[in-house]
Design an enzyme around this catalytic site. Structure first.
Site, mmCIF file in Angstrom:
data_model
loop_
_atom_site.group_PDB
_atom_site.id
_atom_site.type_symbol
_atom_site.label_atom_id
_atom_site.label_comp_id
_atom_site.label_asym_id
_atom_site.label_seq_id
_atom_site.Cartn_x
_atom_site.Cartn_y
_atom_site.Cartn_z
ATOM 1 N N ALA A 287 0.789 -1.165 0.091
ATOM 2 C CA ALA A 287 -0.010 0.092 -0.097
ATOM 3 C C ALA A 287 0.710 1.192 -0.082
ATOM 4 C CB ALA A 287 -0.797 -0.153 1.396
ATOM 5 N N ASN A 288 0.154 2.489 0.230
ATOM 6 C CA ASN A 288 0.945 3.714 0.262
ATOM 7 C C ASN A 288 0.289 4.548 1.359
ATOM 8 O OD1 ASN A 288 -0.834 5.488 -1.212
ATOM 9 N ND2 ASN A 288 -0.480 4.035 -2.550
ATOM 10 N N ARG A 289 1.065 5.730 1.723
ATOM 11 C CA ARG A 289 0.281 6.434 2.826
ATOM 12 C C ARG A 289 -0.823 7.357 2.221
ATOM 13 N NH1 ARG A 289 3.613 5.625 6.822
ATOM 14 N NH2 ARG A 289 5.961 5.134 6.163
ATOM 15 N N ALA B 53 -3.718 7.678 -5.352
ATOM 16 C CA ALA B 53 -2.210 7.169 -5.307
ATOM 17 C C ALA B 53 -2.365 5.707 -5.764
ATOM 18 C CB ALA B 53 -1.546 7.438 -3.918
#
Ligand code: C5P
Length: 423
Positions: free
Chosen positions: A231-233, A297
Site C-alpha cells: 500500500a502507500n500513505r 495514489a
C-alpha cells in the site's frame, strides 16, 4: 429530529443469492433512517430468506409472485411499480441485471422494474467472474445508460473462497446511496419521476449542475496473501475534498476510492475498491463523465501472485516478492478514442523535480492538466491536511498556488475545472 429518509417509500427488490440475507439488515437500516420499506422477493431470493422474515422486519407484506391472484386484486404490479419514491434492488444478481437490461418481464420483480419510472438503485452481488464477464459489464453499462444507479459491488473474500469484486455493498452504504439518489431526484409527484433517473440538473444549481464527475481517491491495497498487502500513505483527503466540492457545485459525483479511514463526502456516490485493477474496472463502469479527476495514489506494482493462504515463516530465507506492473488508469482513460471525458486531470505526487516530472507526465499520460505537489516527508502533504499545488498545462505553463487547506484546494480546483468546461 427528522431522519434522512423520513416517510420515503422504498420498494426493495431482493434477488436470489447468498447475499440476500444482508437485504434483511438493509430493511432495518432503511427503517432506522425513517423509510417505509415494501419487500419484493424473487423466486431465487426465497431460497435464501423467507418472505415472512422480510415482512416481519419491514412491517409490511412481502410480495412474491406475478400470478398471485390475491396480490393482483389487492395491489397489482403496476401499482407496485409506482407506489414508492424509489426502487432498490439488493442483491442485484447477474440474472436480474440481465433481465433489467433486456427489458424482460418474466417474473414480478422484472415486470415491476420494467413498468416503473421511479429512480432505481441496484446493489450487485455475484461471483467475481460473473461480475467481470463482459456480458455483465455490458448489462451494467446499459443500465447506467438508462439512468440506473449502482452501489458496489465491493471487493473482498467471496463465498466460494475467491477474492475480488462481487460482494454486496454494506447495508449502510446502500442506505447512503439511497439517500443520495433521493436527494438528487425531483420530489416524486405523479409521473415526475423520470427526472429522478438522470436529470439532476433541475435539482442542482452551481457551476457543475448537470455534469457527471468521476474522481479517484485514496491508496490501493495489493494483496500478497489474505492478511498482507502492498500500500502507500495516501489518506484520500485531497481526492475526497475534490469530490465533495464537485457535489457542492451541483455535479453528480462518482468517487472511486481505495481503502481510506475518512468519511464519505456528502452527496457523492462512493464505489469502494481495493486494488488498482478493481479501480480501473470501477472507473470504466462509471463512465461516461464530463470531467474525470485521478487523485488516487494507485500502486504502480502488485505482487505477481496472490497466495490463497497466509505465507508461513518456516525458518528459511523469505521468498522474494515478484512484482508486476498495474494498469495505468489515468493513461487508459485519457487515451480512449471513444468516450473520453472532456476534461481529464491527473495528479503528480513527486518528491523531486516536481515541475519537470509533471511536464513529462502530462505528455506521457495524455491528460489535459496535471495537479502537481511535493510529497517529500518534510512537507507533510501525504496524510496531512494542507497542500501546495502547481497546475501544469499541456503547453507546459505552470500556475503555483499558495499553501491551502485540502478542502480549499478542492473547491478552487473545481471552480477552475468548471470554467475550463464552460468557458
Ligand atoms: O505515474 P504516476 O503515479 O506518477 O502518475 C500519477 C497520476 O496517474 C495520478 O493522477 C494517478 O491517479 C494516476 N495513476 C493511475 N494509475 C496508475 C498510476 C497512476 O491512474 N497505475
Amino acid at each position: 429530529m427528522t431522519r434522512p429518509l423520513q416517510n420515503r417509500r422504498i420498494l426493495l427488490v431482493i434477488g436470489g443469492g447468498i447475499a440476500a440475507y444482508k437485504a434483511l439488515d438493509l430493511i432495518r437500516r432503511l427503517r432506522e433512517r425513517g423509510a417505509q420499506v415494501r419487500p419484493l422477493l424473487t423466486k431465487g431470493a426465497q431460497e435464501f430468506v423467507t418472505p415472512l422474515a422480510a415482512a416481519a422486519l419491514a412491517g409490511e407484506r412481502a410480495h412474491t409472485d406475478l400470478f398471485d391472484r390475491a396480490e393482483e386484486a389487492d395491489i397489482g404490479h403496476i401499482k407496485l411499480a409506482r407506489d414508492a419514491d424509489a426502487i432498490v434492488v439488493a442483491p442485484a444478481t447477474a440474472s436480474l441485471m440481465a433481465r433489467m437490461a433486456t427489458g424482460d418481464s418474466s417474473d414480478l420483480a422484472a415486470t415491476v422494474l420494467l413498468a416503473t419510472t421511479l429512480p432505481i438503485l441496484i446493489a450487485p452481488a455475484m461471483n467475481v467472474r460473473m461480475w467481470q464477464h463482459p456480458a455483465t459489464q455490458r448489462n451494467l453499462a446499459t443500465l447506467r445508460g438508462d439512468g440506473v444507479r449502482v452501489v458496489g459491488p465491493n471487493e473482498g473474500a467471496m463465498a466460494e473462497a475467491e477474492f475480488g469484486p462481487g460482494r454486496l455493498a454494506e447495508p449502510a452504504e446502500i442506505a447512503d446511496a439511497v439517500e443520495t439518489m433521493l436527494a438528487e431526484a425531483r420530489p416524486a409527484s405523479g409521473f415526475g419521476f423520470l427526472a429522478g433517473r438522470g436529470a439532476t440538473a433541475e435539482a442542482a444549481s452551481g457551476p457543475l449542475a448537470g455534469r457527471r464527475v468521476l474522481v479517484t481517491s485514496g491508496p490501493t491495497h495489493e494483496p500478497i496473501d489474505p492478511v498482507r498487502y502492498l500500500a502507500n500513505r495516501s489518506s484520500g483527503r485531497q481526492g475526497h475534498a475534490i469530490a465533495a466540492a464537485a457535489a457542492a457545485a451541483g455535479a453528480t459525483v462518482i468517487l472511486v476510492s481505495g481503502p481510506v479511514a475518512i468519511p464519505h463526502p456528502p452527496g457523492v456516490q462512493v464505489v469502494p475498491v481495493e486494488t488498482a485493477r478493481a479501480m480501473l474496472a470501477a472507473v470504466e463502469a462509471a463512465l461516461p463523465a464530463d470531467l474525470a479527476i485521478f487523485a488516487a495514489a494507485v500502486g504502480d506494482w502488485r505482487p505477481a501472485e496472490t497466495r490463497a493462504s497466509k505465507i508461513k515463516k518456516d525458518g528459511s530465507a523469505p521468498a522474494p516478492l515478484a512484482l508486476v506492473e498495474n494498469p495505468d488508469i489515468l493513461a487508459t482513460i485519457a487515451g480512449r478514442s471513444a468516450g473520453r471525458p472532456r476534461l481529464v486531470v491527473g495528479f503528480a505526487a513527486e518528491t523531486d523535480r516536481v515541475l519537470e516530472n509533471a511536464r513529462a507526465k502530462i505528455a506521457r499520460k495524455g491528460c489535459d492538466l496535471i495537479v502537481a505537489n511535493d510529497v517529500s516527508p518534510a512537507g507533510g502533504v501525504m496524510g496531512g491536511t494542507a497542500n501546495t499545488v502547481h497546475l501544469v498545462g499541456r503547453d507546459g505553463t505552470v500556475e503555483t498556488w499558495p499553501t491551502l487547506d485540502k478542502d480549499e484546494v478542492g473547491r478552487r480546483l473545481i471552480q477552475r475545472f468548471a470554467r475550463l468546461l464552460d468557458p
